[in-house]
Design an enzyme around this catalytic site. Structure first.
Site, mmCIF file in Angstrom:
data_model
loop_
_atom_site.group_PDB
_atom_site.id
_atom_site.type_symbol
_atom_site.label_atom_id
_atom_site.label_comp_id
_atom_site.label_asym_id
_atom_site.label_seq_id
_atom_site.Cartn_x
_atom_site.Cartn_y
_atom_site.Cartn_z
ATOM 1 C CG ASN A 1 -8.974 -2.456 -2.654
ATOM 2 O OD1 ASN A 1 -8.033 -3.092 -2.170
ATOM 3 N ND2 ASN A 1 -9.627 -1.688 -1.660
ATOM 4 C CG PHE B 1 -18.484 0.157 -1.849
ATOM 5 C CD1 PHE B 1 -18.739 0.555 -0.656
ATOM 6 C CD2 PHE B 1 -18.622 1.213 -2.963
ATOM 7 C CE1 PHE B 1 -19.759 1.881 -0.474
ATOM 8 C CE2 PHE B 1 -19.648 2.348 -2.755
ATOM 9 C CZ PHE B 1 -20.065 2.668 -1.601
ATOM 10 C CB CYS C 1 10.380 -20.124 -30.314
ATOM 11 S SG CYS C 1 9.629 -19.359 -31.680
ATOM 12 C CB CYS D 1 14.368 -15.846 -28.107
ATOM 13 S SG CYS D 1 15.832 -15.386 -28.943
ATOM 14 C CB CYS E 1 -10.627 -3.502 2.154
ATOM 15 S SG CYS E 1 -9.506 -4.236 3.398
HETATM 16 C C1 LIG Z 1 -0.778 -2.751 2.761
HETATM 17 C C2 LIG Z 1 -1.744 -1.967 1.834
HETATM 18 C C3 LIG Z 1 -2.837 -1.511 2.389
HETATM 19 C C4 LIG Z 1 -3.757 -0.990 1.531
HETATM 20 N N1 LIG Z 1 -5.031 -0.361 2.298
HETATM 21 C C5 LIG Z 1 -6.002 0.231 1.562
HETATM 22 C C6 LIG Z 1 -6.883 0.969 2.230
HETATM 23 O O1 LIG Z 1 -7.074 1.319 3.341
HETATM 24 N N2 LIG Z 1 -7.811 1.509 1.357
HETATM 25 C C7 LIG Z 1 -7.833 1.084 0.065
HETATM 26 O O2 LIG Z 1 -8.946 1.592 -0.688
HETATM 27 N N3 LIG Z 1 -7.128 0.437 -0.564
HETATM 28 C C8 LIG Z 1 -6.012 -0.087 0.026
HETATM 29 N N4 LIG Z 1 -5.167 -0.828 -0.478
HETATM 30 C C9 LIG Z 1 -5.210 -1.078 -1.956
HETATM 31 C C10 LIG Z 1 -4.308 -0.110 -2.853
HETATM 32 O O3 LIG Z 1 -4.782 1.209 -2.530
HETATM 33 C C11 LIG Z 1 -4.412 -0.428 -4.198
HETATM 34 O O4 LIG Z 1 -5.739 -0.603 -4.799
HETATM 35 C C12 LIG Z 1 -3.765 -1.848 -4.446
HETATM 36 O O5 LIG Z 1 -2.930 -2.309 -3.793
HETATM 37 C C13 LIG Z 1 -3.649 -1.975 -6.151
HETATM 38 O O6 LIG Z 1 -2.548 -0.923 -6.439
HETATM 39 P P1 LIG Z 1 -1.066 -1.220 -6.431
HETATM 40 O O7 LIG Z 1 -0.581 -2.721 -7.299
HETATM 41 O O8 LIG Z 1 -0.299 -0.048 -7.128
HETATM 42 O O9 LIG Z 1 -0.351 -1.697 -5.122
HETATM 43 C C14 LIG Z 1 -3.935 -1.231 0.255
HETATM 44 C C15 LIG Z 1 -2.943 -1.987 -0.224
HETATM 45 C C16 LIG Z 1 -1.863 -2.423 0.499
HETATM 46 C C17 LIG Z 1 -0.517 -3.312 -0.228
#
Ligand SMILES: Cc1cc2nc3c(=O)[nH]c(=O)nc-3n(C[C@H](O)[C@H](O)[C@H](O)COP(=O)(O)O)c2cc1C
Ligand SMILES: Cc1cc2nc3c(=O)[nH]c(=O)nc-3n(C[C@H](O)[C@H](O)[C@H](O)COP(=O)(O)OP(=O)(O)OC[C@H]3O[C@@H](n4cnc5c(N)ncnc54)[C@H](O)[C@@H]3O)c2cc1C
Lengths: 430, 415
Positions: free
Chosen positions: B204, B138, B386, B390, B140
């Site tokens: 996400n 829910f 500081c 450092c 992306c």
């Molecule tokens: C290139 C890329 C593609 C991703 N595709 C998805 C996806 O298809 N479905 C999803 O739930 N999260 C997706 N994510 C999110 C990751 O699963 C994760 O929640 C997010 O990157 C944070 O974790 P991280 O800092 O370890 O990458 C994607 C992340 C990246 C960088």
């Protein structure tokens, strides 16, 4: 030349800099190149600003970056050494300068012409920095050089493996772009020459003729063939590298001396294909005046270090050298200079065979300039100056660089050139 | 491959040989890839989000942009990648391949439908091929399909409806993967809980713009001359991830287990997530930066961490920092202190002096001769900036010392 840093390497090195409140590196640079400022500018991605600081303060900023003995200058007080290694200031400076060249960024520009002319005698770093400073202030700067190419020791003595001719040429381009002009193959030596300059309308003269007189071994029976002074050897190597390779193939070379010039001569001989190259030095390794960087270069080139070894005579066949008679020494009480004096050990005399002996035991200013009236020189041939690099009380004649200091370093020559330019501007009122 | 007994755990009723999973992303794109991750030590996978394939999925090119800080590469990562572009059947086949060949590893099917029917179909299909759990995407933030991904979380009620739809057709445990790009993440979580979610995943990616090209005026990544606000991940977002996980873990009326995600690279990052209440962990950017091998040191490091403290299992770690996480109005303001300098170890850079002058209480002067700072404790605010600059940092040369009864320091008006 060593490979240059990449952008990432430079950024990583700059990130190690502690950005000191009262940067010791800045105080350690004779040319006031402000490493603290240009490293900070690099760190904050202001690469043009960094290049501007370097070039505005030191027109030889590229060359200095490559040849300065940084560990005894800017890097000597580097605070980062308290954590690990001093910052590689030379490498960062070179990166910034070369980056500006690649981008086509020229931070300097010629001043509005003020109609005044100044003659600069000698095209080494002292002369060049004076000429560039004056050109930036609107003067017509004319450099008189007795040799056929400008650059002084940088062009004729420092070996190509440390400073490539192309790199020097690129820095000279920046200086030419300011309108500095060169009259090559024109020596200024006599009072007559000087008078003629004044007649041609030059309002002041800066003498920057360097230290080109090589000391020779004070030993009996010096043969005519197979013994050469270091400058002649190094100049030959730069002008006729192919011939040198041919001459030295399979030959053994003895270099006498322990300074940077000796290291340069030895490495040059080794790179030219000599079989065995020896450095003969009468004191200990630690006492050698050569910089750590240059000693390391020599060791890496496979040069043999014969320390505590002193020449006492030539071995010859006819007019040709076949080697040196030497004795081993040990260190006695300190001499007047504070260094422990080498004492010959009796019964240790022996011969070292050689096809070529290179004398690298000291450079001093050439005395021909002394003909000029009202110039005073000391016993070592150094032109005496007062505040503002003034060399004559009654005439607007100034002097600096190795001609005044004796054999020194590029950064100090630059410093003198800048100081002379400032004094000349004051004298001529612009 | 080493097994770590102490790291075994049960999450939403599913047994994990260790809590470290690949999160849903290109690092979990195919069965073959995930197989290698399992062999490297990952305890489970949330497979790259699967859709039914009714809408053609095309990833923008290029789909990512790195964010560097000085010479440190990939401190953050921005992406505009979509859910899986592979046929649903291929993805389902890969889930089944993984369960068949690595039965002891946990396989979570991440799904995204664009209608209720699609959510149900995806859930059912995943269960049929043997997935252990479902994760509902829910969150992306940059879907090219209108009304999907994070948009679902913004129309909060849909989170509950889609979750309920999925729960109708499957008995598998269901995680709702939440977005941090919302005022209060616990509100979305509540809808998910009402819809019947068994657990939550956070976070996400964070909506961001990682940079703008100065030559082309185009935000990164430059997709044929255009950029878009889109998902940012990696070490730079860890503080946001930790905050979200803690918010979810502390929301007592929720009571759902949380899978923590965002910027995990080392066992220390992992331990922090666990201490703030994450029961399992998920990683993408760490793998994009270094490969699957990072799991080896995360597991070994966590195991040492537990062993040093004489702990037998993760339940003795998970959530243990939460009692110390309070609203700021519960601080003891009577406790005040100063910066304490071990000047014997000072190297003399003077950065402390500069920042104290320009951003602190002006309590440090500079001894030019000694090249050392001089502390005037009566003016020290105890702000500790500081110590942040450092360079003598391991162990720190400047530390915080509590001063009982320290008088209040208020700079007088400037004259
Ligand atoms: C290139 C890329 C593609 C991703 N595709 C998805 C996806 O298809 N479905 C999803 O739930 N999260 C997706 N994510 C999110 C990751 O699963 C994760 O929640 C997010 O990157 C944070 O974790 P991280 O800092 O370890 O990458 C994607 C992340 C990246 C960088
Ligand atoms: C082998 C060697 C290696 C060195 N390596 C380094 C190094 O790594 N780093 C460093 O910092 N320094 C080094 N130095 C020292 C450095 O080169 C000098 O300190 C510096 O070049 C001095 O500059 P200058 O302008 O005073 O003189 P020079 O560079 O010597 O220039 C003087 C110029 O004046 C010309 N000239 C002389 N007389 C006349 C005349 N009558 N009329 C017209 N022109 C004349 C000369 O031909 C020459 O071009 C080295 C020196 C040598 C010999």
């Amino acid at each position: 030349m060593k490979p240059a840093l990449t952008m990432n390497q430079a950024m990583a090195e700059a990130a190690r800099c502690l950005l000191c409140h009262d940067a010791p590196c800045a105080a350690g640079c004779p040319a006031s190149t402000a490493p603290d400022v240009f490293i900070r500018k690099l760190r904050f991605r202001n690469l043009k600003g960094a290049a501007k600081v370097i070039k505005e303060r030191n027109v030889m900023g590229g060359v200095c970056a490559v040849v300065c003995p940084t560990c005894s200058l800017c890097a000597a007080g580097c605070t980062a050494a308290g954590l690990d290694e001093p910052i590689d200031i030379g490498a960062l400076q070179r990166f910034i300068v070369e980056h500006a060249w690649e981008m086509g960024f020229s931070p300097l520009s010629a001043g509005k012409p003020n109609g005044l002319k100044v003659a600069i005698v000698g095209s080494g770093p002292a002369g060049l920095s004076c000429a560039a400073e004056l050109a930036r202030a609107g003067y017509q700067a004319m450099v008189f050089e007795r040799l056929s190419a400008p650059g002084g020791m940088l062009r004729h003595a420092i070996p190509d493996h440390r400073l490539s001719p192309a790199f020097l040429e690129r820095e000279l381009e920046d200086i030419r772009a300011l309108g500095v002009r060169f009259r090559l193959e024109t020596a200024i030596r006599t009072q007559q020459d000087l008078d003629s300059l004044r007649e041609q309308g030059f309002g002041a003269v800066f003498l920057a003729t360097g230290a080109w007189r090589c000391a020779t071994l004070d030993l009996p029976g010096r043969p005519r063939e197979g013994v050469t002074d270091a400058l002649t050897f190094l100049m030959g190597a730069k002008e006729r590298p192919k011939e040198l390779r041919h001459e030295l193939a399979g030959k053994d070379v003895l270099v006498v001396g322990g300074g940077d010039t000796a290291m340069d001569a030895a490495v040059t001989a080794s790179l030219a294909g000599a079989r065995d190259v020896f450095i003969l030095y009468r004191r200990s390794f630690a006492q050698m005046p050569g910089s750590p960087e240059e000693k390391t270069l020599a060791m890496d080139a496979g040069v043999h270090f014969m320390i505590l070894t002193q020449p006492v005579g030539f071995e010859t066949r006819g007019d040709r050298v076949t080697g040196l008679r030497v004795v081993r020494t040990r260190l006695g009480e300190p001499d007047s200079g504070g260094r422990r004096r080498p004492l010959p050990i009796s019964g240790t005399e022996h011969s070292l065979p050689a096809d070529l002996v290179v004398e690298a035991i000291g450079l001093s200013p050439d005395t021909s300039i002394r003909e000029i009236r009202s110039l005073r020189t000391d016993e070592a041939g150094r032109i005496q100056v007062t505040a503002g690099q003034r060399a004559a009380a009654d005439l607007p004649v100034f002097a600096g660089g190795d001609a005044v200091r004796g054999a020194s370093v590029v950064a100090k020559a630059v410093c003198d050139g800048k100081a002379a330019a400032a004094a000349i501007r004051k004298e001529l009122g612009r | 491959m080493t097994r770590y007994d102490r790291l075994q755990t049960t999450f939403c009723g599913v047994k994990f040989e260790n809590p470290v999973m690949l999160s849903s992303s290109p690092v979990s794109n195919t069965g073959e890839m995930v197989g290698r991750a399992f062999d490297a030590g990952f305890g489970g996978v949330v497979f790259k989000t699967i859709g039914v394939g009714r809408e053609k999925i095309v990833h923008p090119g290029p789909r990512m942009a790195g964010y560097d800080y000085h010479s440190d590469r990939l401190v953050g990562l921005q992406n505009v990648e979509q859910i899986s572009d592979r046929p649903m059947a291929d993805n389902m086949a890969d889930l089944s391949y993984l369960k068949k060949n690595w039965p002891e590893k946990v396989v979570v099917s991440s799904i995204m439908g664009f209608t209720k029917d699609e959510w149900r179909d995806l859930a059912k299909a995943s269960e049929d091929v043997g997935a252990d759990m479902l994760e509902l995407n829910f969150s992306c933030p940059h879907m090219t399909v209108e009304g999907s991904g994070m948009k679902v979380s913004h129309a909060q009620a849909l989170v509950g409806e889609f979750t309920a739809e999925v729960k109708k057709v499957t008995g598998l445990p269901v995680l709702a993967k939440l977005t941090p790009n919302i005022t209060d993440i616990t509100e979305t979580a509540r809808y998910a809980a009402e819809g019947g979610a068994d657990g939550l995943t956070a976070i996400n990616t964070v909506m961001a713009i990682s940079g703008v090209g100065l030559d082309d005026y185009t935000p990164r990544p430059n997709v044929a001359g255009k950029g878009a606000m889109s998902g940012y991940s990696g070490p730079a977002v860890k503080p946001i991830g930790l905050r979200c996980v803690a918010q979810l873990a502390q929301a007592d009326s929720l009571g759902l287990p949380v899978s923590g995600c965002g910027g995990i690279e080392t066992w220390i990052d992992a331990a922090e997530y666990l201490l703030l209440g994450a029961g399992t962990l998920q990683i993408t950017t760490g793998v994009i930066h270094y490969g699957y091998r990072i799991v080896e040191d995360i597991l070994e490091g966590l195991d040492f961490f537990l062993a040093e403290r004489g702990l037998h299992g993760l339940d003795q770690v998970v959530g243990k920092a939460l009692p110390n996480l309070v609203p700021t109005d519960q601080f003891d303001l009577s406790s005040q202190g100063v910066a304490d300098y071990d000047l014997d170890r000072c190297v003399g850079c003077g950065q402390c002096h500069i920042v104290c002058q320009d951003a602190g209480g002006q309590c440090l002067t500079w001894d030019d001769a000694d090249r050392r700072p001089v502390m005037h404790e009566e003016r020290c605010l105890g702000c500790m900036i500081c110590s942040f600059v450092c360079p003598v940092a391991t162990p720190p040369m400047i530390t915080y010392r509590v001063v009982p009864g320290k008088p209040e320091i208020l700079p007088p008006p400037s004259v």
